[in-house]
Design an enzyme around this catalytic site. Structure first.
Site, PDB file in Angstrom:
ATOM      1  N   GLY A 101      -4.152  -5.279   7.034  1.00 33.43           N
ATOM      2  CA  GLY A 101      -5.332  -3.861   7.808  1.00 33.43           C
ATOM      3  C   GLY A 101      -6.359  -5.577   8.945  1.00 33.43           C
ATOM      4  N   THR A 157       1.010  -1.189  -0.348  1.00 30.85           N
ATOM      5  CA  THR A 157       0.205  -0.155   0.031  1.00 30.85           C
ATOM      6  C   THR A 157       0.483   1.210   0.142  1.00 30.85           C
ATOM      7  OG1 THR A 157      -2.053  -0.921   1.116  1.00 30.85           O
ATOM      8  CG2 THR A 157      -1.793   0.984   1.007  1.00 30.85           C
TER       9      THR A 157
HETATM   10  C1  SD4 Z   1      -4.797  -4.057   3.572  1.00 32.77           C
HETATM   11  N1  SD4 Z   1      -3.048  -2.650   4.839  1.00 32.77           N
HETATM   12  O1  SD4 Z   1      -5.397  -4.616   2.908  1.00 32.77           O
HETATM   13  C2  SD4 Z   1      -3.572  -2.741   3.760  1.00 32.77           C
HETATM   14  C3  SD4 Z   1      -2.805  -3.490   2.233  1.00 32.77           C
HETATM   15  C4  SD4 Z   1      -2.228  -4.950   1.818  1.00 32.77           C
HETATM   16  O2  SD4 Z   1      -0.536  -6.042   3.060  1.00 32.77           O
HETATM   17  O3  SD4 Z   1      -2.242  -5.254   1.472  1.00 32.77           O
HETATM   18  N2  SD4 Z   1      -0.815  -4.942   2.836  1.00 32.77           N
HETATM   19  O4  SD4 Z   1      -4.822  -5.158   4.380  1.00 32.77           O
END
Ligand code: SD4
Length: 341
Positions: free
Chosen positions: A255, A201
């Site tokens: 996340g 991200t």
């Molecule tokens: C999420 N924080 O979707 C985001 C980014 C992600 O590996 O994919 N992190 O949880």
């Protein structure tokens, strides 16, 4: 008396500013001692390229909101970045689904969740903010809104990402990798997982020449997630938060753990209590550890924050999180301190 106190306050700030060649900004009847503005701060080393896009606007005196949108559009359009926009790794069913949000200096915000087929999810989020009475649009509705507003439908699954997904299908073992950025680290000195950088991200925060803050966050989310899964990135307060009185914060990593503690909002509130950006990020990370120490050893979460004075800092669970800072006198990637060493 009040005006004498105010004079002394102002004078003290003034001499500090003269000593450290910072500059004063008066806004909303408050005086801020701004260290270095404009400034743009973003997650990971590739944030530097994104910062350069933001700087094109900030450096000319443009608005922080325009800068963060322009900045994060750069990795969104980069097919070699497999964690954002075009070329993002798909969910377990082969769909590339994007999450993004944006927030300005007046608590205005917009978000899209689980959006397919549109490269610039961040611009759709901005349009939700500016052209609708809503804050969040999700899935098919978000796509319809984007198409109705002139966005082009595209296939976001590149051959490389399709190949990686097909390889994953052989085991279908869902286990998010610990996100790291290797290039700043000497592995012999910093024990951390090997392999290529697998950063994810982009979260970006900027302060413009008027001292106003804005932020943007955009991602294709965790690779091989269940179709429909939404992470922290498009959730205002979790993946991003901006309070123009205090500062801004954004996150990267798993996340689910960020959503539980409403991480970015927490970081901003800790800064409101007087903590530095790094200390605020560290306390948020420690809260994740406290909830589930075992799990915290196996995942990555990183926070980065920018306060109203133009100070920035970060903290992560695992070593290997880095962040990029660009300003008039700086253009640098910083390693974040981490809970686990
Ligand atoms: C999420 N924080 O979707 C985001 C980014 C992600 O590996 O994919 N992190 O949880």
């Amino acid at each position: 008396m009040a005006s004498r106190r105010k004079f002394l306050q102002t004078a003290a700030l003034g001499s500090a500013a003269a000593l450290s060649s910072t500059k004063l900004i008066a806004r909303d009847k408050k005086i801020y001692n701004i260290k270095d503005n404009p400034v743009v701060v973003s997650t990971w080393g590739f944030g530097q390229t994104a910062n350069a896009g933001a700087w094109e606007i900030l450096g000319k005196g443009g608005r922080a909101l325009d800068a963060v949108e322009a900045g994060v559009k750069i990795p969104e359009a980069d097919p070699t970045n497999q964690t954002i926009g075009l070329g993002g790794l798909p969910d377990r069913d082969g769909h590339v689904t994007l999450d993004a949000c944006i927030m300005d200096e007046n608590y205005n915000c917009g978000s899209v969740m689980c959006l397919e087929h549109i490269v610039h999810a961040i611009s759709v989020a901005r349009l939700v903010m500016e052209k609708t009475p809503h804050i969040v649009l999700a899935g098919e509705g978000a796509l319809q809104f984007a198409l109705a507003n002139g966005f082009k439908k595209e296939n976001l699954l590149t051959p490389e990402s399709e190949k990686a997904w097909k390889e994953w299908l052989k085991t279908s073992n869902y286990h998010p990798e610990i996100n790291v950025e290797n290039r700043l680290y000497d592995k012999s000195k910093d024990p951390m997982p090997g392999g290529p950088s697998n950063h994810d991200t982009i979260g970006m925060m900027a302060m413009d020449a008027n001292g106003n803050l804005s932020g943007a966050c955009t991602t294709s989310g965790l690779a091989y997630k269940i179709h429909g899964r939404v992470g922290d990135s498009p959730i205002i307060g979790a993946g991003l938060y901006v309070d123009n009185e205090i500062g801004a914060a954004t996150s990267t990593g798993v996340g689910e753990e960020v959503i539980r503690i409403v991480g970015s909002h927490l970081v901003v509130e800790l800064m409101r209590q007087g903590k530095s950006p790094e200390d605020a990020c560290r306390e948020a990370v420690e809260r994740i550890v406290k909830r589930n120490p075992e799990k915290s050893k196996d995942i990555q979460v990183g926070f980065v924050a920018l306060n109203k004075k133009g100070e920035y800092g970060a903290y992560s669970l695992q070593p290997g999180f880095v962040y990029s800072v660009t300003g008039k006198t700086i253009n640098k990637i910083f390693p974040s301190k981490s809970f686990y060493k």
